[in-house]
Design a protein around this motif. Structure first.
Motif, PDB file in Angstrom:
ATOM      1  N   HIS A  59      -5.574  32.528  39.145  1.00 14.33           N
ATOM      2  CA  HIS A  59      -4.362  33.597  38.881  1.00 14.33           C
ATOM      3  C   HIS A  59      -4.402  34.247  37.517  1.00 14.33           C
ATOM      4  O   HIS A  59      -3.804  35.361  37.484  1.00 14.33           O
ATOM      5  N   ILE A  63      -4.089  38.313  37.109  1.00 16.39           N
ATOM      6  CA  ILE A  63      -2.947  38.595  36.633  1.00 16.39           C
ATOM      7  C   ILE A  63      -3.352  39.455  35.040  1.00 16.39           C
ATOM      8  O   ILE A  63      -2.927  40.284  34.718  1.00 16.39           O
ATOM      9  N   GLN A  66      -3.586  43.455  34.560  1.00 16.67           N
ATOM     10  CA  GLN A  66      -2.557  44.281  34.481  1.00 16.67           C
ATOM     11  C   GLN A  66      -2.157  44.772  33.118  1.00 16.67           C
ATOM     12  O   GLN A  66      -2.265  45.795  32.732  1.00 16.67           O
ATOM     13  N   HIS A 117       3.151  33.327  43.639  1.00 13.69           N
ATOM     14  CA  HIS A 117       3.890  34.423  43.722  1.00 13.69           C
ATOM     15  C   HIS A 117       5.658  33.658  43.824  1.00 13.69           C
ATOM     16  O   HIS A 117       6.581  34.473  43.603  1.00 13.69           O
ATOM     17  N   ARG A 297       4.958  41.145  35.344  1.00 18.32           N
ATOM     18  CA  ARG A 297       3.609  40.698  35.767  1.00 18.32           C
ATOM     19  C   ARG A 297       3.823  40.234  37.362  1.00 18.32           C
ATOM     20  O   ARG A 297       2.943  40.542  37.997  1.00 18.32           O
ATOM     21  N   ARG A 301       2.391  41.897  40.646  1.00 16.89           N
ATOM     22  CA  ARG A 301       1.543  41.060  41.466  1.00 16.89           C
ATOM     23  C   ARG A 301       2.005  41.156  43.154  1.00 16.89           C
ATOM     24  O   ARG A 301       1.237  41.288  43.961  1.00 16.89           O
ATOM     25  N   HIS A 305       0.122  42.822  46.220  1.00 14.10           N
ATOM     26  CA  HIS A 305      -0.339  41.857  47.452  1.00 14.10           C
ATOM     27  C   HIS A 305       0.270  42.460  48.708  1.00 14.10           C
ATOM     28  O   HIS A 305      -0.466  42.681  49.716  1.00 14.10           O
TER      29      HIS A 305
END
Ligand code: FE2
Ligand code: FE2
Length: 331
Positions: A59, A63, A66, A117, A297, A301, A305
């Protein structure tokens, strides 16, 4: 030498006697510094710890794309833009290797992304800080990728084979990332007074969060002792943090930049640098979701997705068509 692996059973069938025997084989393999592979028996808690750690790591890689991607359109030259694009793509690749490693433990990428998420799994708190200037790209490469390497080089000897092998490849690429950050900061530091000040400001903002990347102090680290016993981790958080500080001090001098810590000084007796207290309240706040960019963030994300759903569907349909209907593994 006869190894424990040679006698390792493929699967336990669930009886108590089997579990004891298999655990003994597992313990012997770990003690002998052998790798545990996906089809080997392993304690449930070992599997759960690895899934948690590898997922958090995966993850963090995606992340982490970004804050830097934020500067791709504004890179000051074609050369810098090409380097930054390649770096951000590398991070996507790291995420891919790591989700792959987690899948060998019997958990799907879908499940892990869903946990990310919905906030049930974390990513590194460092990526909840904003990238305010171009110099932040350099500070991230030098300090954040640098801290990641310090953390990850020992993971190349992690007891779980697929994770260890993923780390070997990742560390090679992280070394490039660290060097490009250093080189970028050096160019700014030797540039105009404004550029030098911008580089110094970025280092001032990223230094302490980078030290927090090693996690809480050893006496407050919930999983450390067990992870070290299983040889998932090889060094404690505080050991790695000290190593990182010792590496950075001479590099900061070569860069012509200072580290924002008045207590930072060489301790002859310890053979290490002493450094000032870390603001752990800030760390826990950011981890709880109250950092400057946590919400941004996660929102970005989830949006990425959702927007990528058609790509996953097309890839699954293509795989199904070419494997006679058996190939679609990932949604
Ligand atoms: Fe990475
Ligand atoms: Fe990196």
């Amino acid at each position: 030498m006869a190894t424990a692996a040679a006698h390792r059973p493929a699967r336990a069938d669930g009886t108590a006697a089997d579990a004891t025997a298999y655990e003994a084989v597992f313990d012997a393999a770990v003690a002998a510094d052998e790798r545990i592979e996906p089809r080997d028996w392993m304690p449930d808690a070992y599997r759960a710890t690895l899934v948690r750690q590898i997922a958090q790591h995966a993850h963090s890689e995606i992340i982490g794309m970004q804050p830097e991607a934020n500067w791709i359109t504004r890179a000051p030259s074609l050369r810098r833009k090409a380097i930054l694009m390649a770096k951000v793509q590398d991070e996507a690749g790291h995420g891919l290797y790591l989700y792959g490693a987690a899948e060998t433990l019997g958990t799907s990428r879908d499940e892990l992304l869903d946990k990310l998420h919905t906030g049930r799994q974390k990513y590194s708190s460092i990526f909840n800080y904003p990238t305010l200037t171009w110099a932040d790209v350099g500070a991230i490469g030098w300090l954040v990728d640098g801290a990641a390497i310090t953390n990850q080089v020992p993971l190349c000897r992690c007891s779980y084979g697929p994770y260890a092998r993923a780390m070997v490849r990742i560390c090679k690429e992280e070394s490039f990332h660290q060097r490009q950050g250093y080189e970028l900061l050096l160019a700014l530091s030797r540039g105009t007074p404004e550029q030098h000040a911008m580089a110094q400001d970025a280092v001032n903002r990223w230094w302490w969060p980078s030290l927090m990347m090693f996690g809480p102090p050893d006496d407050e680290s919930a999983h450390s002792a067990q992870s070290m016993a299983w040889k998932i981790k090889r060094h404690s958080n505080d050991e790695l943090r000290q190593r990182f500080v010792d590496i950075c001090v001479p590099q900061a001098q070569s860069l012509g930049l200072t580290l924002p810590d008045p207590d930072l000084k060489w301790n002859e007796e310890r053979g290490h640098h002493d450094f000032g207290p870390i603001d752990w309240t800030e760390f826990w706040e950011v981890l709880k979701g109250n950092g400057p960019c946590n919400e941004q963030r996660l929102t970005q994300r989830k949006q990425a997705h959702e927007e990528g759903a058609w790509v996953r569907e097309a890839a699954a349909a293509y795989a199904a068509k070419h494997n006679g209907g058996t190939g679609a593994q990932h949604a």
